[in-house]
Design a protein around this motif. Structure first.
Motif, PDB file in Angstrom:
ATOM      1  N   ILE A 132      33.334  29.170 136.084  1.00 13.72           N
ATOM      2  CA  ILE A 132      33.384  29.838 134.788  1.00 13.72           C
ATOM      3  C   ILE A 132      34.502  29.227 133.951  1.00 13.72           C
ATOM      4  CG2 ILE A 132      33.741  32.017 133.560  1.00 13.72           C
ATOM      5  CD1 ILE A 132      31.182  32.058 135.077  1.00 13.72           C
ATOM      6  N   CYS A 133      34.157  28.814 132.735  1.00 11.44           N
ATOM      7  CA  CYS A 133      35.145  28.336 131.769  1.00 11.44           C
ATOM      8  C   CYS A 133      35.102  29.294 130.578  1.00 11.44           C
ATOM      9  CB  CYS A 133      34.819  26.909 131.334  1.00 11.44           C
ATOM     10  SG  CYS A 133      35.974  26.233 130.120  1.00 11.44           S
ATOM     11  N   ARG A 134      36.242  29.897 130.238  1.00  9.48           N
ATOM     12  CA  ARG A 134      36.241  30.953 129.227  1.00  9.48           C
ATOM     13  C   ARG A 134      37.351  30.768 128.198  1.00  9.48           C
ATOM     14  NH1 ARG A 134      37.873  36.225 132.765  1.00  9.48           N
ATOM     15  NH2 ARG A 134      38.437  37.115 130.735  1.00  9.48           N
ATOM     16  N   ILE A 164      23.541  38.597 131.086  1.00  6.81           N
ATOM     17  CA  ILE A 164      23.422  37.196 130.665  1.00  6.81           C
ATOM     18  C   ILE A 164      23.994  36.267 131.730  1.00  6.81           C
ATOM     19  CG2 ILE A 164      24.090  35.494 128.930  1.00  6.81           C
ATOM     20  CD1 ILE A 164      24.135  37.730 126.870  1.00  6.81           C
ATOM     21  N   LEU A 165      25.154  36.626 132.279  1.00  9.90           N
ATOM     22  CA  LEU A 165      25.770  35.793 133.313  1.00  9.90           C
ATOM     23  C   LEU A 165      24.913  35.772 134.571  1.00  9.90           C
ATOM     24  CD1 LEU A 165      29.476  36.935 132.856  1.00  9.90           C
ATOM     25  CD2 LEU A 165      28.548  34.670 132.328  1.00  9.90           C
ATOM     26  N   PRO A 180      25.598  23.240 141.114  1.00  3.42           N
ATOM     27  CA  PRO A 180      26.251  24.552 141.050  1.00  3.42           C
ATOM     28  C   PRO A 180      26.351  25.028 139.593  1.00  3.42           C
ATOM     29  CG  PRO A 180      27.463  23.070 142.511  1.00  3.42           C
ATOM     30  CD  PRO A 180      26.442  22.231 141.811  1.00  3.42           C
ATOM     31  N   PRO A 181      26.201  26.300 139.365  1.00  7.37           N
ATOM     32  CA  PRO A 181      26.248  26.803 137.983  1.00  7.37           C
ATOM     33  C   PRO A 181      27.600  26.540 137.322  1.00  7.37           C
ATOM     34  CG  PRO A 181      25.314  28.454 139.459  1.00  7.37           C
ATOM     35  CD  PRO A 181      25.872  27.372 140.327  1.00  7.37           C
ATOM     36  N   ASN A 182      27.537  26.039 136.120  1.00  4.32           N
ATOM     37  CA  ASN A 182      28.738  25.817 135.308  1.00  4.32           C
ATOM     38  C   ASN A 182      28.526  26.560 133.995  1.00  4.32           C
ATOM     39  OD1 ASN A 182      31.340  24.503 134.791  1.00  4.32           O
ATOM     40  ND2 ASN A 182      30.216  23.408 133.193  1.00  4.32           N
ATOM     41  N   ILE A 183      29.312  27.606 133.760  1.00  4.19           N
ATOM     42  CA  ILE A 183      29.078  28.506 132.619  1.00  4.19           C
ATOM     43  C   ILE A 183      30.288  28.474 131.693  1.00  4.19           C
ATOM     44  CG2 ILE A 183      28.589  30.884 131.927  1.00  4.19           C
ATOM     45  CD1 ILE A 183      27.389  31.305 134.729  1.00  4.19           C
ATOM     46  N   GLU A 184      30.014  28.266 130.404  1.00  6.30           N
ATOM     47  CA  GLU A 184      31.072  28.233 129.391  1.00  6.30           C
ATOM     48  C   GLU A 184      30.915  29.423 128.451  1.00  6.30           C
ATOM     49  OE1 GLU A 184      30.972  24.503 127.366  1.00  6.30           O
ATOM     50  OE2 GLU A 184      30.794  23.335 129.225  1.00  6.30           O
ATOM     51  N   ILE A 239      27.293  31.949 125.459  1.00  8.71           N
ATOM     52  CA  ILE A 239      27.379  31.757 126.910  1.00  8.71           C
ATOM     53  C   ILE A 239      26.431  30.613 127.268  1.00  8.71           C
ATOM     54  CG2 ILE A 239      27.025  32.809 129.170  1.00  8.71           C
ATOM     55  CD1 ILE A 239      27.642  35.510 127.933  1.00  8.71           C
ATOM     56  N   LYS A 240      27.016  29.484 127.623  1.00  3.06           N
ATOM     57  CA  LYS A 240      26.248  28.264 127.872  1.00  3.06           C
ATOM     58  C   LYS A 240      26.195  27.973 129.369  1.00  3.06           C
ATOM     59  CE  LYS A 240      26.197  23.323 126.676  1.00  3.06           C
ATOM     60  NZ  LYS A 240      26.899  22.251 125.941  1.00  3.06           N
ATOM     61  N   ASP A 241      25.000  27.605 129.850  1.00  3.79           N
ATOM     62  CA  ASP A 241      24.863  27.280 131.278  1.00  3.79           C
ATOM     63  C   ASP A 241      24.197  25.909 131.448  1.00  3.79           C
ATOM     64  OD1 ASP A 241      21.897  27.442 131.526  1.00  3.79           O
ATOM     65  OD2 ASP A 241      22.195  29.567 131.092  1.00  3.79           O
ATOM     66  N   ASN A 242      24.174  25.441 132.673  1.00  2.00           N
ATOM     67  CA  ASN A 242      23.541  24.162 133.000  1.00  2.00           C
ATOM     68  C   ASN A 242      22.323  24.385 133.887  1.00  2.00           C
ATOM     69  OD1 ASN A 242      25.004  25.025 135.215  1.00  2.00           O
ATOM     70  ND2 ASN A 242      25.505  22.956 135.918  1.00  2.00           N
TER      71      ASN A 242
END
Length: 378
Positions: free
Chosen positions: A255-257, A277-278, A289-293, A307-310
């Protein structure tokens, strides 16, 4: 007569404007009568200039008109005659004997000797405008009636969904419990077909229980929501991440916040919004692996969260569908769930007078956006 000719010359430039113009001396002698008034009244300027206006329109002798003209001639104060309060000063007619609706302003123009004022009557035909306003008002009444009916219908449906889901919980819990007991007691004592039937029954009861639970959560968003209060989105996000801690550890989620603001909101619903959403960002992950910004941007009167994901991404044709209740893009074998999480998100943002949408490309991840007002929603 010199005075009349001078006034006529001065007003030649405005002779063709679509507003009736009439210049009066203090004794109500007409000094100017423009072409617009000629067309409206069918009185030519040759017949009225130099004559007393009261001879043509005797109703202007009434005290309610004389008092208003007196304030113009003696004090230099303008007078306004609105169609709501006054009949037309100079009646003009449309075809089929329909009267024009007029807004008249009488302004004071100083005389050359400075001992008084002329009265310049500006008569604007607002018939078409008034008709359009009436049409708009009727249309507005119809729309308000339709909206009230929709709100009433939505409230009834919401109440029905709440009561139905609430009342179904107990008998369904009983069915689920007894079905699980049946499976535990007899699964290994029956043939393969019986074992399969028991598995289907247990699975179906548990899925139904999950569905009823989510429907109850959905119906509670508007019906049993808490009051809005200052809510620290940092604490909200911490709680949502804590609730997802086990899933994040299992999937090595990163998680990057960015620092988040304090908003006026229903805290419990805001936690649900972030968590749903997460959870989707982690559930619909790719092989990586999930990377969420998680980021925030300040707009004029609202906060824009993203909320951006890959993850696996979504095809554009499904952008609207995923926010509908019980809509799924994948089978339950591929991804578990009831297909109600994003519908809850949309309902929460709507209750907070915000909106939610996404940008995505199949195979390249998704970015969910939602807005919350900077000021307290009414």
């Amino acid at each position: 007569m010199t005075q009349i000719l001078k006034a006529t010359t001065q007003f030649n430039l405005v002779d063709h404007v679509p507003v009736g113009l009439c210049l009066l001396r203090q004794d109500f002698v007409v000094l100017f009568w423009n072409r617009c008034l000629e067309n409206w009244t069918k009185i030519s300027r040759d017949d009225i200039i130099g004559k007393n206006l009261l001879d043509f329109f005797p109703h202007l002798k009434e005290p309610k008109y004389q008092s208003r003209f007196y304030q113009v001639f003696s004090g230099g104060f303008p007078a306004i005659f609105s169609p709501q309060l006054h009949p037309p000063l100079i009646p003009c007619f449309l075809p089929n004997e329909q009267t024009r609706i007029q807004q008249t302003t009488v302004n004071a123009i100083p005389t050359d000797d400075g001992n008084g004022y002329y009265a310049l009557m500006s008569i604007q035909d607002i018939t078409d405008l008034t008709d359009r306003i009436h049409i708009y008002q009727e249309e507005l009444k119809k729309r308000q009636s339709i909206q009230q009916e929709l709100e009433r219908s939505n409230a009834e449906l919401e109440n029905f969904a709440y009561l139905a889901s609430h009342d179904l919980q107990e008998p369904l819990r009983m069915v689920t419990s007894f079905t699980q007991m049946l499976g535990q007691r007899y699964k290994d004592k029956l043939d393969a077909d019986a074992n399969q039937i028991i598995d289907f029954a247990v699975d179906g009861a548990m899925r139904m229980q999950s569905l009823i639970h989510d429907l109850l959560v959905y119906s509670r968003v508007g019906r049993l929501g808490q009051s809005f209060e200052p809510t620290d989105c940092e604490e909200v996000l911490d709680t949502a991440l804590s609730n997802l801690q086990l899933l994040m550890e299992e999937t090595n989620t990163n998680i990057c916040r960015e620092p988040l603001p304090t908003v006026m909101a229903d805290k419990s619903q805001l936690i649900q919004l972030f968590q749903n959403i997460l959870n989707n960002a982690i559930k619909y992950r790719s092989e990586e692996p999930p990377n969420i910004e998680i980021s925030i941007r300040s707009e004029d009167d609202y906060w824009l969260f993203s909320i951006k994901d890959n993850g696996i991404g979504i095809s554009q044709q499904y952008f609207e569908r995923i926010f509908l209740i019980f809509q799924r893009l994948h089978t339950r074998q591929e991804y578990p769930g009831t297909g109600i999480g994003l519908a809850i998100c949309q309902k929460i943002t709507q209750r907070h007078q915000g909106k939610i949408w996404l940008e995505s490309e199949l195979g390249k991840g998704s970015t969910f956006y939602f807005t919350l007002p900077r000021a307290m929603p009414e």
